[in-house]
Write an enzyme that holds these catalytic residues in place. Sequence first.
Site, PDB file in Angstrom:
ATOM      1  CB  SER A 130      -0.837   0.175   1.261  1.00  0.00           C
ATOM      2  OG  SER A 130      -1.457   1.325   1.495  1.00  0.00           O
ATOM      3  CE1 TYR A 143      -4.402  -2.082   4.708  1.00  0.00           C
ATOM      4  CE2 TYR A 143      -3.231   0.012   4.007  1.00  0.00           C
ATOM      5  CZ  TYR A 143      -3.881  -1.256   3.770  1.00  0.00           C
ATOM      6  OH  TYR A 143      -3.941  -1.705   2.344  1.00  0.00           O
TER       7      TYR A 143
END
Length: 271
Positions: A130, A143
């Site tokens: 990501s 995350y």
Amino acid sequence: MSTLDGKRVIVTGANGTFGRLLCARLELAGARVVGLDLRADTVGTSPVIACDLTDGSAVPGAVAQAVETLGGLDLLINNAGVGGPAPAELAPGDAARRQLDVNLMAAWHTTAAAVPALERSRGRVVFVSSRMALLPLPLAAAYGVSKRALVAYADALRLEVGTHIGVSVVYPSMVASPIHDASAQAGLSLQGVSRYEPVEGVVAAILRAATARKAPRDVATTGRGRFELFLARHLPSVTGAIVRRTIAKRVAAGDLDQAPLAAGMRRRAGR
């Protein structure tokens, strides 16, 4: 690996937003695909084997089954992932641990089980990370940490097996998918902080990484993404200032007023 025709591929998270489209595109390109996910299913004509990828004792058997079904392995796409809110100032709870397990440890378990087959074929591993691995956002510490750790794992793996196995990392931004549901329900939508990009572009970037003549180290999914990754790597203080200014505007506008997890940020901002 200039073509996918006839290649043998494992896709983790095959039942998800990226996974289903990946399987379809791979099939269309002539690849043979087996998916791994929590629930057994069929995506197109590709079988999906049920496996909890965070269970280190279960993964080797599932990977071996997939390799046997395919008759070998040329490409592993570590796509499985989960998201959710987790402020860095608060102690990690079950949701944070789940993100670390799925986003990092599941990929580690799966890759370790697949390395012998990939070494035999001189194959590839593609990790779906990501942009938050390099451009972190507040209130989503688990995350960002898990995706940055995934990149670190890929870097270490490349040093160990890179003479025989290509290792690439792809960095999507925000894509409309259920992975954002938990954050939105907590009043922490990424609207105004990150830009949506089409899932088709992410899948195309993954396939570019898989078919490049030489496995690329890092692959952005858009031109803007390449620029952001450059800033994050070479001018981290600038990217930090951009994020802080953007979040300050959101707090001042009241965008986080309904988010209990943002209480500390609101208090420090005088709201």
